[in-house]
Design an enzyme around this catalytic site. Structure first.
Site, mmCIF file in Angstrom:
data_model
loop_
_atom_site.group_PDB
_atom_site.id
_atom_site.type_symbol
_atom_site.label_atom_id
_atom_site.label_comp_id
_atom_site.label_asym_id
_atom_site.label_seq_id
_atom_site.Cartn_x
_atom_site.Cartn_y
_atom_site.Cartn_z
ATOM 1 N N ALA A 248 3.948 5.913 -11.526
ATOM 2 C CA ALA A 248 4.957 6.661 -12.306
ATOM 3 C C ALA A 248 5.953 5.692 -13.137
ATOM 4 C CB ALA A 248 5.759 7.541 -11.400
ATOM 5 N N GLY B 91 1.930 6.555 -8.248
ATOM 6 C CA GLY B 91 1.393 7.897 -8.924
ATOM 7 C C GLY B 91 0.171 7.692 -9.634
ATOM 8 N N GLU C 165 -2.217 8.403 -6.693
ATOM 9 C CA GLU C 165 -2.040 9.561 -6.481
ATOM 10 C C GLU C 165 -3.086 10.527 -7.455
ATOM 11 O OE1 GLU C 165 2.114 9.167 -6.218
ATOM 12 O OE2 GLU C 165 1.941 9.978 -3.834
ATOM 13 N N GLU D 277 5.235 2.106 -3.314
ATOM 14 C CA GLU D 277 6.694 2.702 -3.719
ATOM 15 C C GLU D 277 7.840 1.988 -2.701
ATOM 16 O OE1 GLU D 277 3.858 4.355 -3.493
ATOM 17 O OE2 GLU D 277 3.790 5.919 -4.900
HETATM 18 C C1 HXC Z 1 6.905 1.426 -15.976
HETATM 19 C C2 HXC Z 1 5.164 -0.421 -15.909
HETATM 20 C C3 HXC Z 1 5.092 0.221 -14.576
HETATM 21 C C4 HXC Z 1 5.680 1.323 -13.863
HETATM 22 C C5 HXC Z 1 3.872 -1.958 -14.998
HETATM 23 N N1 HXC Z 1 4.815 -1.716 -16.238
HETATM 24 N N2 HXC Z 1 4.056 -0.814 -14.180
HETATM 25 N N3 HXC Z 1 6.424 0.241 -16.506
HETATM 26 N N4 HXC Z 1 6.549 1.800 -14.768
HETATM 27 N N5 HXC Z 1 4.883 1.625 -12.829
HETATM 28 C C6 HXC Z 1 4.858 -2.386 -17.451
HETATM 29 C C7 HXC Z 1 5.757 -3.794 -16.973
HETATM 30 O O1 HXC Z 1 7.030 -3.438 -16.890
HETATM 31 C C8 HXC Z 1 5.208 -4.533 -18.228
HETATM 32 O O2 HXC Z 1 6.117 -4.290 -19.300
HETATM 33 C C9 HXC Z 1 3.852 -4.293 -18.423
HETATM 34 O O3 HXC Z 1 3.746 -2.911 -17.920
HETATM 35 C C10 HXC Z 1 3.071 -5.102 -17.822
HETATM 36 O O4 HXC Z 1 3.253 -5.162 -16.594
HETATM 37 P P1 HXC Z 1 3.391 -6.651 -16.057
HETATM 38 O O5 HXC Z 1 4.093 -6.565 -14.640
HETATM 39 O O6 HXC Z 1 3.730 -7.741 -16.750
HETATM 40 O O7 HXC Z 1 1.777 -6.892 -15.441
HETATM 41 P P2 HXC Z 1 1.217 -8.035 -14.267
HETATM 42 O O8 HXC Z 1 2.268 -9.026 -14.134
HETATM 43 O O9 HXC Z 1 -0.109 -8.213 -14.434
HETATM 44 O O10 HXC Z 1 1.507 -6.777 -13.015
HETATM 45 C C11 HXC Z 1 0.710 -5.708 -12.927
HETATM 46 C C12 HXC Z 1 1.306 -4.807 -11.604
HETATM 47 C C13 HXC Z 1 2.841 -4.574 -11.973
HETATM 48 C C14 HXC Z 1 1.057 -5.450 -10.293
HETATM 49 C C15 HXC Z 1 0.684 -3.607 -11.680
HETATM 50 O O11 HXC Z 1 3.071 -4.255 -13.236
HETATM 51 C C16 HXC Z 1 3.531 -3.655 -10.914
HETATM 52 O O12 HXC Z 1 3.710 -4.069 -9.757
HETATM 53 N N6 HXC Z 1 3.901 -2.542 -11.673
HETATM 54 C C17 HXC Z 1 4.500 -1.616 -10.716
HETATM 55 C C18 HXC Z 1 3.655 -0.697 -9.632
HETATM 56 C C19 HXC Z 1 4.402 0.230 -9.041
HETATM 57 O O13 HXC Z 1 5.224 -0.334 -8.270
HETATM 58 N N7 HXC Z 1 4.199 1.559 -8.877
HETATM 59 C C20 HXC Z 1 4.676 2.412 -8.189
HETATM 60 C C21 HXC Z 1 5.506 3.234 -9.152
HETATM 61 S S1 HXC Z 1 6.581 4.440 -8.225
HETATM 62 P P3 HXC Z 1 6.961 -5.251 -20.240
HETATM 63 O O14 HXC Z 1 7.523 -4.577 -21.169
HETATM 64 O O15 HXC Z 1 7.896 -5.987 -19.428
HETATM 65 O O16 HXC Z 1 5.731 -5.879 -20.850
HETATM 66 C C22 HXC Z 1 5.449 5.598 -8.078
HETATM 67 C C23 HXC Z 1 6.013 6.803 -7.482
HETATM 68 C C24 HXC Z 1 5.362 8.049 -7.608
HETATM 69 O O17 HXC Z 1 4.525 5.656 -8.777
HETATM 70 C C25 HXC Z 1 5.948 9.187 -7.096
HETATM 71 C C26 HXC Z 1 5.528 10.600 -7.578
HETATM 72 C C27 HXC Z 1 4.627 10.593 -8.824
#
Ligand code: HXC
Length: 258
Positions: free
Chosen positions: A65, A109, A112, A132
């Protein structure tokens, strides 16, 4: 209908939805999930579509998400607006088969969303996770419920509590994905599976989907009764007559989806 965050394309009787928010690794915001819902509405209403594929990019199916969109939310925003999952159930309610073709990250998400689909075909590059906990929240679109059903309590606890990722090989061993294919063959293999399904009788395919899903909602005996009723009803289909006549005549069946 034109979309901003997804691309849709039909090939034969297969409808493809490609998540297309590459700069954010397909982070799922409200608009993107709404667009998935609209595309599913259209495919579901289209008699010429027999199976649906959802895919992302080489790098990410979806990295979760949209964290930026959630960061400042209050409890009231989340609760009153049924945030963020109010529009996510559409994948689950789709009556036609939906296959997730996953390459790269399927996190939070994103994992999911993949699990809401009927099955997952993974590229060997796929990485699944429910990270998360690192953000101070928990999975909110089925991660704590679908993951243990898919991979066992032990692995679900491990993934949700430590936030570690599961690679494609482990995901296949654990039963999260139905098959793993080379990354450069992912769409080809996923289309082949979807085309196979779409070539069968659509009402039968829908009955199979409904019956398997019933296994997760009922006792074994209730599920068996449900299956038997649906099995009996398949003899009302023209496609049953055609399928069996074709077998007896040693020819290929021509299903008319009725
Ligand atoms: C918003 C995101 C994002 C996310 C990545 N980006 N994941 N933006 N929401 N979930 C964005 C980054 O900010 C970045 O933007 C660009 O995508 C590239 O990501 P990087 O981090 O630079 O890439 P990398 O170093 O290759 O790392 C990849 C990654 C990392 C390991 C996937 O991005 C990451 O850990 N993302 C978050 C994963 C996460 O925590 N997901 C759960 C979210 S909570 P910029 O602008 O800086 O280039 C969730 C709750 C669900 O899903 C609940 C109900 C639906």
């Amino acid at each position: 209908m034109s979309y901003e965050l997804i691309i849709t394309e039909t090939r034969g009787r297969v409808g493809l939805i490609t998540l297309n928010r590459p700069k954010a690794l397909n982070a799922l915001n409200d608009s993107l999930v709404d667009e998935i819902g609209h595309a599913l509405d259209a495919y579901e209403a289209d008699e010429n579509i027999g199976a649906i594929l959802i895919t992302g990019s080489e790098k990410a199916f979806a990295a979760g998400a949209d964290i930026g969109a959630m960061a400042e939310f209050s409890y009231m925003d989340a609760y009153k607006g049924d945030y963020i999952t109010r529009n996510w159930e559409r994948v689950k309610t789709c009556r036609k088969p939906v296959i997730a073709a996953v390459a790269g990250f399927a996190l939070g998400g994103g994992c999911e969303l993949a699990m809401m689909c009927d099955f997952i075909i993974a590229a060997d590059s796929a990485k699944f996770g429910q990270p998360e906990v690192k953000l101070g929240i928990l999975p909110g679109a089925g991660g704590t419920q679908r993951l243990p059903r898919a991979v066992s309590k032990a692995k679900a606890m491990d993934m949700c509590l430590t936030a570690r990722f599961m690679d494609a090989a482990e995901a296949e061993r654990a039963g999260l994905v139905s098959r793993v294919v080379p990354a450069d063959k992912l769409l080809e293999e996923a289309f082949a599976a979807a085309e196979t399904i779409a070539g069968y009788s659509l009402p039968v395919v829908m009955m199979i989907k409904e019956s398997i899903n019933r296994a997760f909602e009922s006792s074994l005996n209730e599920g068996l009764l449900f299956e038997r009723r649906v099995f009996h009803s398949s003899f009302a289909l023209n496609d049953q007559k055609e399928g069996m006549a074709a077998f007896v005549a040693k020819r290929k069946p021509v299903f008319k989806h009725n």
